[in-house]
Design a protein around this motif. Structure first.
Motif, PDB file in Angstrom:
ATOM      1  N   ASP A 127      31.330  17.375  38.072  1.00  0.00           N
ATOM      2  CA  ASP A 127      31.804  18.736  38.322  1.00  0.00           C
ATOM      3  C   ASP A 127      33.206  18.933  37.754  1.00  0.00           C
ATOM      4  OD1 ASP A 127      29.458  18.827  39.698  1.00  0.00           O
ATOM      5  OD2 ASP A 127      30.321  19.393  41.630  1.00  0.00           O
ATOM      6  N   ASP A 142      25.207  34.281  39.519  1.00  0.00           N
ATOM      7  CA  ASP A 142      25.744  32.937  39.287  1.00  0.00           C
ATOM      8  C   ASP A 142      25.142  32.358  38.008  1.00  0.00           C
ATOM      9  OD1 ASP A 142      27.155  33.143  41.624  1.00  0.00           O
ATOM     10  OD2 ASP A 142      25.801  31.864  42.797  1.00  0.00           O
ATOM     11  N   VAL A 165      33.383  20.286  34.184  1.00  0.00           N
ATOM     12  CA  VAL A 165      33.157  21.731  34.063  1.00  0.00           C
ATOM     13  C   VAL A 165      34.379  22.497  34.570  1.00  0.00           C
ATOM     14  CG1 VAL A 165      31.665  23.657  34.734  1.00  0.00           C
ATOM     15  CG2 VAL A 165      30.681  21.390  34.332  1.00  0.00           C
ATOM     16  N   ARG A 166      34.909  22.063  35.685  1.00  0.00           N
ATOM     17  CA  ARG A 166      36.050  22.756  36.296  1.00  0.00           C
ATOM     18  C   ARG A 166      37.260  22.752  35.367  1.00  0.00           C
ATOM     19  NH1 ARG A 166      35.818  20.165  40.512  1.00  0.00           N
ATOM     20  NH2 ARG A 166      34.723  21.658  41.830  1.00  0.00           N
ATOM     21  N   ARG A 189      38.074  26.683  35.667  1.00  0.00           N
ATOM     22  CA  ARG A 189      38.323  26.910  37.092  1.00  0.00           C
ATOM     23  C   ARG A 189      39.111  28.190  37.347  1.00  0.00           C
ATOM     24  NH1 ARG A 189      41.884  22.346  36.275  1.00  0.00           N
ATOM     25  NH2 ARG A 189      44.097  22.895  36.528  1.00  0.00           N
ATOM     26  N   ILE A 226      24.905  22.383  38.594  1.00  0.00           N
ATOM     27  CA  ILE A 226      26.265  22.838  38.861  1.00  0.00           C
ATOM     28  C   ILE A 226      26.227  24.363  38.816  1.00  0.00           C
ATOM     29  CG2 ILE A 226      28.645  22.912  38.026  1.00  0.00           C
ATOM     30  CD1 ILE A 226      28.174  20.124  36.820  1.00  0.00           C
ATOM     31  N   ALA A 249      28.267  27.988  38.743  1.00  0.00           N
ATOM     32  CA  ALA A 249      29.539  28.645  38.437  1.00  0.00           C
ATOM     33  C   ALA A 249      29.390  30.136  38.730  1.00  0.00           C
ATOM     34  CB  ALA A 249      29.916  28.431  36.976  1.00  0.00           C
ATOM     35  N   THR A 252      24.092  28.704  36.213  1.00  0.00           N
ATOM     36  CA  THR A 252      23.850  27.302  36.538  1.00  0.00           C
ATOM     37  C   THR A 252      23.736  26.472  35.264  1.00  0.00           C
ATOM     38  OG1 THR A 252      21.453  27.662  36.597  1.00  0.00           O
ATOM     39  CG2 THR A 252      22.648  27.843  38.680  1.00  0.00           C
ATOM     40  N   GLU A 257      34.288  30.353  39.980  1.00  0.00           N
ATOM     41  CA  GLU A 257      34.291  29.494  41.160  1.00  0.00           C
ATOM     42  C   GLU A 257      33.113  28.535  41.060  1.00  0.00           C
ATOM     43  OE1 GLU A 257      33.581  29.819  46.020  1.00  0.00           O
ATOM     44  OE2 GLU A 257      33.475  31.606  44.752  1.00  0.00           O
ATOM     45  N   LEU A 258      33.380  27.250  41.235  1.00  0.00           N
ATOM     46  CA  LEU A 258      32.309  26.265  41.130  1.00  0.00           C
ATOM     47  C   LEU A 258      31.691  25.962  42.493  1.00  0.00           C
ATOM     48  CD1 LEU A 258      32.783  25.770  38.135  1.00  0.00           C
ATOM     49  CD2 LEU A 258      32.749  23.321  38.612  1.00  0.00           C
ATOM     50  N   ASN A 259      30.372  25.894  42.502  1.00  0.00           N
ATOM     51  CA  ASN A 259      29.594  25.500  43.671  1.00  0.00           C
ATOM     52  C   ASN A 259      30.025  26.237  44.946  1.00  0.00           C
ATOM     53  OD1 ASN A 259      28.189  23.576  42.063  1.00  0.00           O
ATOM     54  ND2 ASN A 259      29.892  22.145  42.327  1.00  0.00           N
TER      55      ASN A 259
END
Length: 458
Positions: A162, A87, A165-166, A30, A120, A122, A89, A34-36
C-alpha cells in the motif's frame, strides 16, 4: 496518427517521469486520494442491506466489472475489502497486478461493494482528481512497472505494498484537463478495443473454419463427387461408398509400459500437442515419483483420456514418459493406417466433443473420461492408405494457412495493445496534448478557456 505536444515543459523532479507540462502539479498520490477508506462509514446501515460482491475473477483486466453477485453487509463486512461507487481499485497480488486488474467502481448495489482482500482501494479527492483519470494512471505501464519493482513476497504470493501506491509521485493536470484526457482515452481505447475484438472474432472464425475443414476431410474425403453410403454410426453419418469403417481395437493397440526409472522427458498432453515438462521443477506434474509413469516411444499416440473437454492428443516426436492417466496407443499395421490422418481424426474427436459424448465421470471435477471399452469399440472411417496420405497432406497444407492467418491476427492484436498502452502512458505523463482533439475548449489551471497555442502558465 501523431499527436501534438504541450508548448512549455518543466523538470518534474521525479526521475522516471522527466519533463512534464509546465502547468501540471507534481504530487504524491496520498495528496489526491484516500487509500483504503474505512468500512465504519456504513456502520449505521442495516446489516441486511444488499451490496455487490466482487471476487477477483469479477474484475476484468480491461477494467470491466461483473456485478452478478450480491451479498448482505453482514455476510461480507468481515474479511473482505470495502469500496463504494466512485472508488478506484487496483489488484496488488501477482499476476493480477501486472495484468492490469482494477476498475473504477460504478453501478454497485446500493452504491456499496465488498470484494477480495487483494485489492487496494483509492478514493479520489473531488477537488484533486477524477476517478476515470486515476484509473488510467493505475493501468499505465509506468505505474505498473515501477510497482513491480516494489513487490514483496515470494513466487505467486508477491504483492505491491500500500505504501508504494500512497507515495507514488507523478504530475497531475488541472481537473478540467483531466476530464479531457479521460474522455480522449475513453474514445481512443474504445476504438482500439473494437479492433482487437475484430481480430479475436477473426481468430475464432479461423478456428471454426479449420475444424470444419478437418472434419469434412477425415469423414467425407477430398472428392466432393464421390458416391456416399450410410456408415451406420450416428456421429459419423454418410461416408464415401468405397470407405470401410473399423473399430479402434482393430486399428490400434493400447500400450501400458511403466518406465520404472527416471531419465526420460515428461510429457503433458494438450490440444496443442505434447509439451516437454521440466523434471527438476516438477512443472505441471502431480507427483515426483516418475517410476509409475508410462514409457512413450517415438511415433506413439498419447492422449488425455481423463479430461475429454480440454484434453488433447498428439504423436510423440521423442522418447519419454507420460502420466499413467494418459492413454498411449500405437498403430497395428502401417500398411493400412497413416499416422497423421488418424492424428487429425483423433484431434477432431476431441475438439468437436465427439469423444465427450461417450464419456463418463464428473465434468465439474474435470474428470470426464473415456473408458477403455468405449474407446476400443469406437468406430472410425477407414479410407485406403493412398487416400489417407492425400488427406493428411492436404490438411497439413491447410493447417499451415490457418496457422499463418492466426499468427497474423495475434501479431495485430499485440501491436494494437502496445499502441493502447503507449497512448495511455503518453496522455497521463503529459507527453501529448490531447486538448485540441477534444470537443471541450482548452483550459487553464483555473478552468478559464485559453486560445490555442497559449500556455496556461502565462
Amino acid at each position: 496518427m501523431s499527436f501534438p505536444r504541450y508548448s512549455n515543459y518543466k523538470d518534474s523532479g521525479v526521475e522516471w517521469l522527466g519533463e512534464v507540462p509546465e502547468h501540471w502539479d507534481v504530487k504524491r498520490l496520498r495528496f489526491v486520494a484516500e487509500l483504503n477508506p474505512s468500512k465504519s462509514e456504513i456502520g449505521a446501515l442495516d446489516r441486511d442491506t444488499a451490496v455487490s460482491f466482487l471476487p477477483m475473477e469479477a474484475i476484468g483486466d480491461d477494467g470491466t466489472l461483473n456485478l452478478d453477485k450480491e451479498k448482505t453487509i453482514s455476510e461480507v463486512e468481515s474479511g473482505y475489502t470495502y469500496f463504494r461507487d466512485g472508488d478506484v481499485t487496483v489488484a496488488k497480488i501477482t499476476p493480477c497486478y501486472e495484468n492490469g486488474k482494477g476498475a473504477l467502481m460504478k453501478g454497485l448495489v446500493n452504491g456499496i461493494g465488498f470484494g477480495t482482500t487483494e485489492l487496494i482501494v483509492a478514493r479520489p479527492s473531488p477537488e484533486q482528481i477524477i476517478g476515470t483519470y486515476l484509473h488510467y494512471l493505475f493501468i499505465s505501464p509506468d505505474f505498473r512497472s515501477i510497482g513491480e519493482s516494489h513487490m514483496y513476497g515470494a513466487g505467486g504470493q508477491k504483492r505491491v505494498p500500500d505504501a508504494f501506491v500512497r507515495n507514488f509521485a507523478t504530475a497531475f493536470p488541472p481537473l478540467p484537463e483531466q476530464t479531457q484526457i479521460a474522455a480522449f482515452l475513453d474514445r481512443e481505447t474504445a476504438k482500439i478495443d473494437g479492433l482487437v475484438a475484430e481480430q479475436r472474432r477473426l481468430m475464432e472464425l479461423l478456428k471454426e473454419k479449420r475444424q470444419a475443414v478437418i472434419s469434412h476431410a477425415v469423414t467425407q474425403g477430398l472428392n466432393p463427387n464421390a458416391p456416399m453410403k450410410p456408415s451406420g454410426i450416428e456421429w459419423l453419418g454418410d461416408v464415401p461408398a468405397h470407405w470401410a469403417v473399423r473399430k479402434i481395437r482393430w486399428l490400434f493397440e493400447i500400450k501400458k509400459r511403466i518406465a520404472g526409472n527416471l531419465g526420460f522427458d515428461v510429457f503433458s498432453i494438450t490440444q496443442q500437442g505434447i509439451r516437454v515438462k521440466d523434471l527438476e521443477s516438477n512443472d505441471g506434474q502431480i507427483s515426483m515419483d516418475y517410476s509409475k509413469y508410462q514409457l512413450v516411444e517415438v511415433g506413439d499416440f498419447a492422449m488425455n483420456h481423463m479430461d475429454l473437454l480440454t484434453g488433447g492428443v498428439d504423436i510423440a516426436a521423442t522418447r519419454g514418459v507420460t502420466s499413467p492417466d494418459y492413454r498411449v496407443v500405437t498403430i497395428r499395421d502401417y500398411s493400412t493406417c497413416h499416422d497423421r490422418f488418424f492424428l487429425y481424426l483423433f484431434q477432431m474427436c476431441y475438439r468437436n466433443r465427439i469423444f465427450y459424448g461417450f464419456g463418463q465421470g464428473s465434468s465439474q471435477l474435470g474428470r470426464w473420461r473415456l473408458p477403455t471399452e468405449q474407446f476400443i469399440d469406437f468406430v472410425f472411417p477407414l479410407p485406403s492408405l493412398t487416400e489417407q496420405t492425400a488427406i493428411a497432406a492436404f490438411l497439413d497444407i491447410e493447417s499451415e494457412k490457418f496457422d499463418a492467418l492466426t499468427t497474423e491476427a495475434q501479431r495485430a492484436i499485440a501491436l494494437l495493445q502496445e499502441r493502447r498502452t503507449a497512448l495511455i502512458s503518453a496522455a497521463v505523463t503529459g507527453q501529448i496534448d490531447v486538448r485540441p482533439l477534444c470537443q471541450l475548449p482548452k483550459v487553464g489551471a483555473g478552468g478559464t478557456a485559453i486560445r490555442s497555442g497559449e500556455s496556461s502558465a502565462a
